[in-house]
Design a protein around this motif. Structure first.
Motif, PDB file in Angstrom:
ATOM      1  N   TYR A 510      -0.816   1.912  44.856  1.00  0.00           N
ATOM      2  CA  TYR A 510      -1.540   0.636  44.965  1.00  0.00           C
ATOM      3  C   TYR A 510      -2.838   0.600  44.163  1.00  0.00           C
ATOM      4  CZ  TYR A 510       1.548   0.878  48.989  1.00  0.00           C
ATOM      5  OH  TYR A 510       2.632   1.062  49.796  1.00  0.00           O
ATOM      6  N   GLU A 511      -3.419   1.762  43.929  1.00  0.00           N
ATOM      7  CA  GLU A 511      -4.716   1.775  43.256  1.00  0.00           C
ATOM      8  C   GLU A 511      -4.680   2.402  41.867  1.00  0.00           C
ATOM      9  OE1 GLU A 511      -8.065   2.806  45.829  1.00  0.00           O
ATOM     10  OE2 GLU A 511      -6.842   2.343  47.588  1.00  0.00           O
ATOM     11  N   LYS A 512      -3.505   2.852  41.429  1.00  0.00           N
ATOM     12  CA  LYS A 512      -3.364   3.335  40.057  1.00  0.00           C
ATOM     13  C   LYS A 512      -2.170   2.703  39.347  1.00  0.00           C
ATOM     14  CE  LYS A 512      -2.817   7.382  37.083  1.00  0.00           C
ATOM     15  NZ  LYS A 512      -3.748   6.824  36.066  1.00  0.00           N
ATOM     16  N   ILE A 513      -0.958   2.940  39.862  1.00  0.00           N
ATOM     17  CA  ILE A 513       0.228   2.473  39.135  1.00  0.00           C
ATOM     18  C   ILE A 513       0.241   0.955  38.989  1.00  0.00           C
ATOM     19  CG2 ILE A 513       2.741   2.306  39.183  1.00  0.00           C
ATOM     20  CD1 ILE A 513       2.834   5.019  40.519  1.00  0.00           C
ATOM     21  N   LEU A 514       0.108   0.256  40.109  1.00  0.00           N
ATOM     22  CA  LEU A 514       0.252  -1.205  40.061  1.00  0.00           C
ATOM     23  C   LEU A 514      -0.875  -1.891  39.301  1.00  0.00           C
ATOM     24  CD1 LEU A 514       1.709  -1.971  43.611  1.00  0.00           C
ATOM     25  CD2 LEU A 514       2.880  -1.315  41.499  1.00  0.00           C
ATOM     26  N   PRO A 515      -2.146  -1.528  39.502  1.00  0.00           N
ATOM     27  CA  PRO A 515      -3.172  -2.190  38.677  1.00  0.00           C
ATOM     28  C   PRO A 515      -3.013  -1.899  37.187  1.00  0.00           C
ATOM     29  CG  PRO A 515      -4.128  -0.430  40.018  1.00  0.00           C
ATOM     30  CD  PRO A 515      -2.739  -0.659  40.517  1.00  0.00           C
ATOM     31  N   GLU A 516      -2.484  -0.721  36.843  1.00  0.00           N
ATOM     32  CA  GLU A 516      -2.233  -0.442  35.426  1.00  0.00           C
ATOM     33  C   GLU A 516      -1.137  -1.352  34.883  1.00  0.00           C
ATOM     34  OE1 GLU A 516      -3.454   4.335  35.257  1.00  0.00           O
ATOM     35  OE2 GLU A 516      -1.336   3.733  35.309  1.00  0.00           O
ATOM     36  N   ILE A 517      -0.101  -1.590  35.682  1.00  0.00           N
ATOM     37  CA  ILE A 517       0.969  -2.484  35.236  1.00  0.00           C
ATOM     38  C   ILE A 517       0.451  -3.906  35.063  1.00  0.00           C
ATOM     39  CG2 ILE A 517       3.174  -3.519  35.896  1.00  0.00           C
ATOM     40  CD1 ILE A 517       3.818  -0.901  37.364  1.00  0.00           C
ATOM     41  N   VAL A 518      -0.330  -4.387  36.018  1.00  0.00           N
ATOM     42  CA  VAL A 518      -0.876  -5.742  35.921  1.00  0.00           C
ATOM     43  C   VAL A 518      -1.772  -5.872  34.687  1.00  0.00           C
ATOM     44  CG1 VAL A 518      -2.364  -7.451  37.023  1.00  0.00           C
ATOM     45  CG2 VAL A 518      -0.691  -6.192  38.387  1.00  0.00           C
ATOM     46  N   ALA A 519      -2.641  -4.870  34.472  1.00  0.00           N
ATOM     47  CA  ALA A 519      -3.540  -4.915  33.310  1.00  0.00           C
ATOM     48  C   ALA A 519      -2.758  -4.942  32.003  1.00  0.00           C
ATOM     49  CB  ALA A 519      -4.484  -3.722  33.340  1.00  0.00           C
ATOM     50  N   ALA A 520      -1.639  -4.233  31.957  1.00  0.00           N
ATOM     51  CA  ALA A 520      -0.859  -4.165  30.725  1.00  0.00           C
ATOM     52  C   ALA A 520       0.027  -5.385  30.525  1.00  0.00           C
ATOM     53  CB  ALA A 520       0.002  -2.905  30.727  1.00  0.00           C
ATOM     54  N   GLU A 521       0.586  -5.924  31.600  1.00  0.00           N
ATOM     55  CA  GLU A 521       1.622  -6.944  31.468  1.00  0.00           C
ATOM     56  C   GLU A 521       1.175  -8.357  31.829  1.00  0.00           C
ATOM     57  OE1 GLU A 521       4.320  -6.192  30.038  1.00  0.00           O
ATOM     58  OE2 GLU A 521       4.176  -4.007  30.121  1.00  0.00           O
ATOM     59  N   SER A 522       0.196  -8.498  32.707  1.00  0.00           N
ATOM     60  CA  SER A 522      -0.208  -9.832  33.168  1.00  0.00           C
ATOM     61  C   SER A 522      -1.709  -9.862  33.434  1.00  0.00           C
ATOM     62  CB  SER A 522       0.574 -10.188  34.441  1.00  0.00           C
ATOM     63  OG  SER A 522       0.388 -11.528  34.786  1.00  0.00           O
ATOM     64  N   PRO A 523      -2.522  -9.575  32.418  1.00  0.00           N
ATOM     65  CA  PRO A 523      -3.958  -9.396  32.646  1.00  0.00           C
ATOM     66  C   PRO A 523      -4.712 -10.652  33.058  1.00  0.00           C
ATOM     67  CG  PRO A 523      -3.453  -9.394  30.295  1.00  0.00           C
ATOM     68  CD  PRO A 523      -2.140  -9.367  31.016  1.00  0.00           C
ATOM     69  N   HIS A 524      -4.094 -11.823  32.919  1.00  0.00           N
ATOM     70  CA  HIS A 524      -4.779 -13.063  33.286  1.00  0.00           C
ATOM     71  C   HIS A 524      -4.689 -13.360  34.778  1.00  0.00           C
ATOM     72  CE1 HIS A 524      -0.573 -14.117  32.774  1.00  0.00           C
ATOM     73  NE2 HIS A 524      -0.771 -15.252  33.411  1.00  0.00           N
ATOM     74  N   VAL A 525      -3.980 -12.507  35.547  1.00  0.00           N
ATOM     75  CA  VAL A 525      -3.837 -12.708  36.985  1.00  0.00           C
ATOM     76  C   VAL A 525      -4.564 -11.591  37.721  1.00  0.00           C
ATOM     77  CG1 VAL A 525      -2.206 -12.871  38.905  1.00  0.00           C
ATOM     78  CG2 VAL A 525      -1.614 -13.861  36.682  1.00  0.00           C
ATOM     79  N   PRO A 526      -5.441 -11.906  38.679  1.00  0.00           N
ATOM     80  CA  PRO A 526      -6.166 -10.853  39.402  1.00  0.00           C
ATOM     81  C   PRO A 526      -5.238 -10.014  40.270  1.00  0.00           C
ATOM     82  CG  PRO A 526      -6.631 -13.004  40.348  1.00  0.00           C
ATOM     83  CD  PRO A 526      -5.866 -13.254  39.092  1.00  0.00           C
ATOM     84  N   TYR A 527      -5.653  -8.765  40.482  1.00  0.00           N
ATOM     85  CA  TYR A 527      -4.890  -7.832  41.317  1.00  0.00           C
ATOM     86  C   TYR A 527      -5.732  -7.448  42.521  1.00  0.00           C
ATOM     87  CZ  TYR A 527      -2.647  -3.569  42.964  1.00  0.00           C
ATOM     88  OH  TYR A 527      -2.053  -2.617  43.756  1.00  0.00           O
ATOM     89  N   HIS A 528      -5.052  -7.353  43.670  1.00  0.00           N
ATOM     90  CA  HIS A 528      -5.678  -7.014  44.955  1.00  0.00           C
ATOM     91  C   HIS A 528      -4.856  -5.868  45.545  1.00  0.00           C
ATOM     92  CE1 HIS A 528      -8.084  -7.868  48.490  1.00  0.00           C
ATOM     93  NE2 HIS A 528      -7.043  -8.212  49.226  1.00  0.00           N
ATOM     94  N   PRO A 529      -5.449  -4.739  45.915  1.00  0.00           N
ATOM     95  CA  PRO A 529      -4.652  -3.556  46.282  1.00  0.00           C
ATOM     96  C   PRO A 529      -3.686  -3.737  47.433  1.00  0.00           C
ATOM     97  CG  PRO A 529      -6.908  -2.924  45.812  1.00  0.00           C
ATOM     98  CD  PRO A 529      -6.883  -4.430  45.837  1.00  0.00           C
ATOM     99  N   GLY A 530      -3.965  -4.626  48.342  1.00  0.00           N
ATOM    100  CA  GLY A 530      -3.060  -4.800  49.473  1.00  0.00           C
ATOM    101  C   GLY A 530      -3.414  -6.048  50.237  1.00  0.00           C
ATOM    102  N   SER A 531      -2.567  -6.390  51.189  1.00  0.00           N
ATOM    103  CA  SER A 531      -2.865  -7.498  52.095  1.00  0.00           C
ATOM    104  C   SER A 531      -2.548  -7.030  53.503  1.00  0.00           C
ATOM    105  CB  SER A 531      -2.023  -8.722  51.740  1.00  0.00           C
ATOM    106  OG  SER A 531      -2.309  -9.809  52.597  1.00  0.00           O
TER     107      SER A 531
END
Length: 895
Positions: A510-531
């Protein structure tokens, strides 16, 4: 030689059979692919009577006796699992392995430089794919699509018979093997078999507190046979709006497979307008071409659009969309393949500013702050291949009709179908997208990490062009599992390699793999580690991040919540929220027609029956429903009266929550950025927290939300006095307040009135409080009136509020003495009549919760009405023909 791209969807001609029982079972026909095994079993052969009775859930040692009781054997076709106790009767399907096969259509051998590819958009879940007996693919993640080059594996020509076969191993067995192979991991969580954490499969398939244990397998997404020399494998649009929102600049990139050195990609961007724009306005706003870079097979161009039409959530502006097309052609100009994405230009922000409370959490679209009133979403069926685009559209139109602007795709379900997001784009519904992790401590061994990377990358590449997606969240409640299970989480330790060595390795996801994917593939959408999650603090902290109200922190202590936790009174819902309430809710039974559908034994049609309880999976639902009913209502024993009370209970609870939290939105600073009810929908016919049942029959709570989320809404309420703490002693006086919440972009002038009406007689027992020419602030809360009720002198009275704008009543609210069970609702003098396309409702004395029948094909503008003398209500109705029977109706205390 370059050849055009040709695609054959392999939707028909399939058959399936069971393969794990040592028997040469017959192949049975499959109607269509996508599909799953439960659907195909239901489509084939005999059905067992659903009226057979089972008196306990089966343990392994008792399965054979239950199968005998039902007349079911593992080789029988299955009855509908949604009826009666049939879920138990079909559990053997979950534990079996299955195979699907088809013969591919004949194709000619492609010329040199071209390929033949089998594409699998989704295989559920542990799949081995064979072509003419040879294994060409193994897959263990239902969310990862695959493309396999079979150019040299096929027999070509009109007489060729290429057999494609897919074996699906039992997900239960495979997941348990993985779990057993990793005893070092702590397999803990909420809901279902913890082996589910080892499988990249929809987690609700293992059963949830609102859904059955139905664990299907099969080709759940399309399968295709493609031939081409060159294809556009990916089309990406990256852009930014300038500060004025008057210019959009960005890059369009096309990644190609099999591109020749002389390939040229032509890019076109065309305006599709918006829902309020004329279709004739659609026009090309940008076009260019580029050669393919041989180093990475990518062609890209920079683009600019001046004065773009922008995409807004519904109610805040148009849903303007653009078509971006990339077409690859040879040097001679022959087009061989094209791909298109529909995009919307908008500036989306998650505003998390430090303030006097803690840190804000709300969304801003194109500079406009948006209160995100809406719903959480689970898969709309236990068997997702049968969710049609039409069903998706009806659900999402229900959101818009109810003034709901955000839907949260819950992490224990599925990455939804393309149609879902397309419709959200069209309708202006904002999407909160969880990654598919729910309620567990997920392992992070190397193979799992790699699978998750492939999954996340593939899904974000599929979805990133949708303007409706405004946030990605890493998981659902996994940080709560960490807290409640005492797993290690040191927020100050920022070394990801250390996280893998703890008993909470999921943090690495949640704090490494997924934010790296979001930054690489969809950087215009904010990422939140969990809900829920908020800066590493406890998930119930109400000052930062989002929270699930089931596990609230408040001035009274931790775990103080409605329904779960300490089962607080719903009248204080608004005091139990945080900066963004991404889950909260109250259970209610579905409508009687839905119950009659799944209750296959007439003798079971009573509250608390075995069959009705079986269709409510919530832990302790009997105690929780009973607690809230006994606290608030005079209980009844007839089924339809009981249904009405549970639905009214849900309606009241949601009203208290939404009114209060929307009031907090308009405060400075914005104390609450949104509220998403758990949940909008069901995956099967049952009793749950849904505000509309499996058949899309709206419950009264849906109407309560609609009133609270209207563009102009009024709230009136007196201070809460806990009658149980006060030993049922009514307070001598009650302070009250009235406010107006507005979502509009400009101030309006309003007239406001509060009347004090005796519950017993319907007489006005005090002078009305009236204010003329009130300036209602835009996108804010305006506090208008306040006072005190002399309960000792006046007795039980309702506070009936109305708001007029431009001479028309635009909002109403009624506050009642609590609890309702102490009030006498006899002889209300209710009149209901139909006048054209309206139903007119009057009452001689204050009437609570008048609910209309939900009839197929009929749509009501309002229901679950509070009716006050002197205020005639006119409810719009569609789909009721002149000669049709009048809708049935029921109110609280009706005899």
């Amino acid at each position: 030689m370059a050849v055009p791209h040709v695609s054959h969807e392999l939707g028909t001609g399939w058959s399936f059979r069971r393969i794990d029982d040592g028997t040469d079972n017959e192949w049975m026909p499959v109607k269509k692919v996508p599909t799953n095994v439960h659907l195909d079993l239901m489509d084939n052969g005999k059905h067992v009577s659903p009226s057979a009775s089972v008196h306990s859930s089966p343990s392994p040692e008792h399965k054979s006796s239950i199968e005998l009781t039902l007349g079911i054997s593992p080789t029988d076709r299955i009855p509908d699992p949604f009826l009666g106790f049939n879920e138990v009767a079909v559990e053997w399907v979950n534990e079996a392995s299955w195979s699907y096969k088809t013969t591919l259509p004949p194709v000619d051998k492609p010329p040199a430089g071209s390929v033949t590819v089998l594409a699998f958009d989704g295989l559920d879940t542990f799949a081995t794919v064979k072509l003419n007996g040879a294994v060409i693919l193994t897959s263990d993640n239902m969310f990862v699509p695959h493309r396999v080059d079979v150019t040299d594996a096929l027999d070509y020509g009109s007489g060729a018979a290429n057999v494609l076969e897919i074996d699906f191993a039992c997900a239960y067995a495979e997941a348990r093997k993985i779990k057993d192979a990793h005893p070092e991991h702590k397999w803990v969580g909420f809901n279902g078999d913890m082996a589910r954490l080892a499988a990249r499969k929809a987690q609700y398939h293992w059963g949830w507190d609102w859904g059955p244990v139905l664990c299907p397998c099969g080709p759940w997404r399309p399968v295709r046979l493609e031939q081409y020399s060159t294809c556009v494998a990916d089309l990406r649009v990256d852009y930014e709006l300038d500060a004025s929102l008057e210019t959009v600049r960005g890059t369009i990139s096309a990644t190609l497979e099999g591109a020749s050195p002389d390939s040229v990609v032509a890019f076109t961007t065309s305006s599709l307008g918006g829902q309020d724009a004329d279709a004739a306005d659609a026009a090309v706003v940008f076009e260019a071409s580029a050669a393919v870079d041989p180093a990475d097979g990518t062609a890209k161009v920079e683009f600019r659009v001046d004065r773009p039409r922008l995409w807004y959530p519904h109610g805040y502006g148009a849903q303007a969309l653009y078509a971006v097309r990339a077409a690859v052609a040879t040097a001679a100009g022959a087009e061989v393949h094209a791909a298109e994405r529909r995009v919307g230009f908008r500036k989306g922000e998650l505003v998390q500013d430090k303030d006097e409370i803690g840190k804000s959490f709300y969304f801003r679209i194109n500079g406009v702050d948006v209160f995100c009133g809406g719903s959480d979403w689970i898969p709309a069926d236990s068997f997702t291949p049968r969710i049609s685009e039409e069903r998706y559209r009806k659900w999402l139109e229900m959101m818009v009709d109810g003034y709901q602007v955000m839907i949260r795709i819950w992490g224990g379900g599925i990455w939804e179908a393309d149609a879902f997001y397309d419709i959200c784009d069209e309708l202006g519904v904002m999407v909160w997208q969880d990654f598919m992790f729910g309620c567990g401590n997920y392992p992070a061994f190397p193979a799992m990490r790699e699978s998750i990377r492939r999954e996340g990358t593939a899904q974000l590449r599929r979805l990133r062009h949708h303007p409706s997606i405004v946030i990605y969240a890493g998981n659902n409640e996994d940080y709560q599992v960490q807290e409640q299970s005492g797993l290690t989480y040191d927020y100050e330790d920022k070394d990801p390699e250390n996280w893998l060595k703890t008993d909470f390795p999921a943090r690495y996801i949640y704090e490494k793999i997924l934010p790296e994917i979001v930054a690489a593939e969809s950087p215009h959408v904010p990422y939140h580690p969990g809900s829920p999650w908020g800066d590493g603090l406890i998930t119930s902290n109400p000052t930062v991040g989002d929270m699930h109200q089931w596990n609230a922190d408040s001035k009274w202590g931790r775990g103080v919540a409605v329904w779960h936790g300490t089962q607080e009174k719903y009248q204080i819902f608004d005091t139990l929220g945080g900066r963004f309430n991404s889950e909260f809710g109250m259970e209610a039974f579905p409508h009687i027609d839905t119950i009659r559908y799944y209750c296959t034994d007439e003798a079971q049609l009573y509250p608390q029956s075995h069959m009705l309880d079986f269709h409510n999976k919530a832990d302790g639902h009997e105690r929780r429903i009973a607690t809230y009913l006994v606290e608030n209502f005079r209980t009844v024993t007839d089924l339809e009266g009981f249904i009405h009370l549970t639905q009214l209970m849900q309606s009241e609870a949601l009203s208290f929550g939404y009114r209060g939290w929307r009031r907090q939105w308009g405060q400075t600073p914005r104390r609450c950025g949104g509220a998403l009810v758990w949940q909008l929908n069901d995956c099967w016919p049952c009793a749950s927290w849904a505000t509309a049942d499996y058949f899309q029959r709206r419950k009264p709570g849906w109407y309560a939300m609609r009133r609270a989320l209207a563009p102009v809404a009024v709230g009136v309420r007196r201070a809460h006095a806990d009658w149980s703490v006060a030993h049922a002693r009514a307070p001598a006086t009650s302070d009250w307040a009235l406010w107006i919440a507005s979502a509009g972009p400009a101030a309006v002038r309003a007239r406001v009135e509060v009347r004090f009406v005796a519950v017993a007689t319907g007489a006005e027992v005090a002078a009305a409080a009236v204010r003329d020419d009130v300036a209602v602030a835009p996108n804010a809360t305006t506090e208008v009136l306040a006072g005190r009720v002399d309960n000792a002198a006046l007795g039980p009275v309702v506070l009936a509020a109305r708001v007029w704008v431009a001479g028309r009543v635009v909002a109403r609210d009624v506050d009642w003495p609590q609890p309702l069970k102490y009030l006498d609702f006899a002889d209300r003098g209710v009149g209901v009549a139909r006048e054209g396309d309206e139903i007119v409702v009057r009452a001689d004395r204050p009437t609570k919760g008048l609910v209309f029948e939900e009839r197929a094909g009929v749509r009501l503008e309002d229901s679950a009405l509070d009716v006050v003398p002197g205020d005639e209500l006119r409810v719009g109705v569609r789909g009721l023909a002149p000669g049709d029977e009048m809708l049935g109706w029921r109110y609280l205390g009706q005899e």
